[in-house]
Design an enzyme around this catalytic site. Structure first.
Site, mmCIF file in Angstrom:
data_model
loop_
_atom_site.group_PDB
_atom_site.id
_atom_site.type_symbol
_atom_site.label_atom_id
_atom_site.label_comp_id
_atom_site.label_asym_id
_atom_site.label_seq_id
_atom_site.Cartn_x
_atom_site.Cartn_y
_atom_site.Cartn_z
ATOM 1 N N CYS A 223 39.285 36.021 40.628
ATOM 2 C CA CYS A 223 39.506 36.510 41.989
ATOM 3 C C CYS A 223 39.606 35.365 42.997
ATOM 4 O O CYS A 223 40.307 35.457 43.986
ATOM 5 C CB CYS A 223 38.388 37.459 42.383
ATOM 6 N N GLU B 247 32.811 43.021 46.393
ATOM 7 C CA GLU B 247 33.432 41.728 46.042
ATOM 8 C C GLU B 247 34.839 42.064 45.576
ATOM 9 O O GLU B 247 35.012 42.605 44.497
ATOM 10 C CB GLU B 247 32.647 41.041 44.909
ATOM 11 N N LYS C 281 27.894 50.507 35.509
ATOM 12 C CA LYS C 281 29.130 51.072 34.922
ATOM 13 C C LYS C 281 30.103 49.896 34.798
ATOM 14 O O LYS C 281 30.727 49.493 35.767
ATOM 15 C CB LYS C 281 29.701 52.158 35.845
ATOM 16 N N GLU D 271 47.818 39.663 45.611
ATOM 17 C CA GLU D 271 47.091 39.092 44.478
ATOM 18 C C GLU D 271 47.832 39.432 43.188
ATOM 19 O O GLU D 271 48.092 40.590 42.906
ATOM 20 C CB GLU D 271 45.682 39.685 44.437
#
Ligand code: NAD
Length: 462
Positions: A279, A245, A170, A369
């Site tokens: 990331c 992750e 997905k 972040e």
């Protein structure tokens, strides 16, 4: 852009169960580039059934044969390199050259590495009077983000197939066209029907249905920490394997003896590439007091050069989010030395390459972040303080250390709570395990460590 109006399930494109669609926009000009079906729990169920049915034969296929098919898949990615780069540029907005080199190029390396690993990995070992067999975990539900659309897919699908698992993917709703191209490549490569399946759709609908499906043995998720926590909870409740992750807030630690110009330039380039949507980006630059002002000047200069070269961020929501963080930084007392929160163009989801000085570790921009082209420069007085700052977030995905020599940088890196550190500009290694300490995740991707995520052991004593 070419778009399929169905799902790739059981070796063929078939109509979706529902009629809802997702329109894909080009973030550079906000114009539609394609439309894909928004999958439902029904589509996910069909795909998982196809993957279950295909599993026994694929698991029993000799690893070298699986490797040969992954090699054929790699060759298909090579043949589609230009189309892949153009598609990533259209739906993610990254400059074409970066799409060619990184978005299309790196997955070829990773797929190639698993073609070889499948053929060479020891799926069996002797321990005393036991023979230990490494067997595939089963059906994998792979959920991927948009920031490196093909890389994140190949990072999961290639090792899963090498291990003998079958997969339902997905992909992110912002970048489904690249995922469709990958499905075409898998089909042309001759990956048997049902071994790889694709369901496009929204995270909260198709993604959640996949994570919750009882026919899925392992959920491999890359994305935000917030969604990762939900996926972890779902997997925990069902006692199924999970790999996460997640986000990062990596530190670029420049020690007093380092080549400052090189370290600052590399640090800014690292954040600006892919418009800060990486990331593992080194979004916190740590510099000693004595050279702080010089570093700020160098960083501002370096960021200014990215002004017109940087691509947009992926969508309007991300643009508003990143600009909000820049405003927050100003509000909390950090000093903008390059860029700012104003949108640089009228059309497209662009954000200015931004550098903040006078950032303290407690500020929001130093802790959360941002996922945009924003660097925060933080001052430290001595190495212990640098280490405390570097380790002072909930994340631990990556980082960099620069010093007078490698030994000094390595000694510092060994004290960092993080999964990957580049020493004095060390380059990306597609075989090195990638993954996070702390809330950056659970599990590892890439190379042999990435392969073991998809294996489970069976010990026979005789
Ligand atoms: P996201 O978590 O919103 O989405 C990631 C994927 O999860 C998408 O496919 C989405 O559709 C799906 N999803 C969303 N809600 C879901 C739900 N309730 N159930 C199941 N699936 C769901 O993240 P994003 O905004 O697409 O990506 C950005 C984030 O990804 C950043 O935080 C970044 O750091 C992280 N990231 C991490 C890595 C890594 O390797 N550690 C790599 C790339 C991106």
């Amino acid at each position: 852009m070419k778009a399929h109006d169905g799902m790739y399930i059981g070796g063929a494109w078939r109509p979706a169960a529902g009629t809802d669609t997702i329109t894909v926009l080009n973030p550079a000009d906000e114009q539609p580039v394609g439309e894909v079906p928004a999958g439902t729990a029904e589509d996910v169920d069909t795909a998982v059934r196809a993957a279950r049915e295909a599993f026994p034969a694929w698991a029993a296929t000799p690893p070298a044969e699986r490797g040969a098919l992954i090699g054929a898949l790699r060759d298909q990615l090579v043949a589609r390199k230009d189309e892949i780069a153009e598609t990533v540029t259209a739906e993610l907005g990254s400059p074409l050259q970066f799409s060619q080199m990184v978005h299309a190029g790196v997955p070829i390396l990773v797929a190639g590495s698993y073609a070889e690993l499948a053929a060479t990995y020891a799926f069996e070992e002797k321990i005393g009077n036991s023979t230990v067999y490494m067997e595939p975990v089963g059906v994998v539900g792979a959920i991927t983000p948009w920031n490196y659309p093909l890389h994140q897919i190949v990072n999961k699908v290639a090792p899963a197939l090498a291990a003998g698992c079958t997969v339902v993917l997905k992909p992110a709703e912002d970048t489904p066209l690249t995922a469709q191209l990958f499905a075409e490549a898998a089909h042309e490569a001759g990956i048997p029907a049902g071994v790889f399946n694709l369901v496009t759709g929204l995270g909260a609908v198709a993604g959640q249905a996949l994570a919750e499906h009882e026919g899925v043995d392992l959920v491999s998720f890359t994305g935000s920490t917030a969604v990762g926590k939900q996926i972890g909870a779902i997997a925990g409740a069902a006692v199924k394997r999970v790999a996460l992750e997640l986000g990062g807030k990596s530190a670029n630690v420049i020690l007093p003896g380092a080549d400052l110009t090189k370290a600052v330039k590399a640090g800014v380039a690292n954040v600006m590439s892919n418009s800060g949507q990486t990331c593992s980006a080194w979004t916190r630059m740590l510099v000693d007091s004595a050279r702080y002002d010089e570093a700020v000047e160098l960083a501002a200069e370096a960021a200014a050069k990215y002004g017109s070269r940087i691509g947009p961020v992926v969508n309007a929501k991300q643009q508003a989010r990143v600009r909000g963080y820049i405003d927050k930084g100003i509000e909390e007392g950090a000093r903008v030395v390059a860029g700012g929160s104003e949108a640089p163009r009228e059309q497209g989801y662009y954000v200015q390459p931004t550098v903040f000085a006078d950032v303290t570790p407690d500020m929001t921009i130093a802790r959360e972040e941002i996922f945009g082209p924003v660097v925060s420069i933080i001052r430290y007085e001595d190495e212990d303080e640098a280490l405390r700052i570097a380790n002072g977030t909930v994340y631990g995905l990556a980082g960099a250390v620069w010093a007078a020599d490698d030994a000094e940088a390595i000694a510092f890196a060994r004290r960092m709570e993080t999964g990957q550190v580049d020493i004095n500009g060390g380059s990306f290694n597609p075989l090195a395990p990638f993954g996070g300490y702390k809330q950056s995740g659970v599990g590892r991707e890439l190379g042999p460590h990435g392969l073991t995520e998809y294996l489970q052991t069976k010990s026979l004593q005789f």
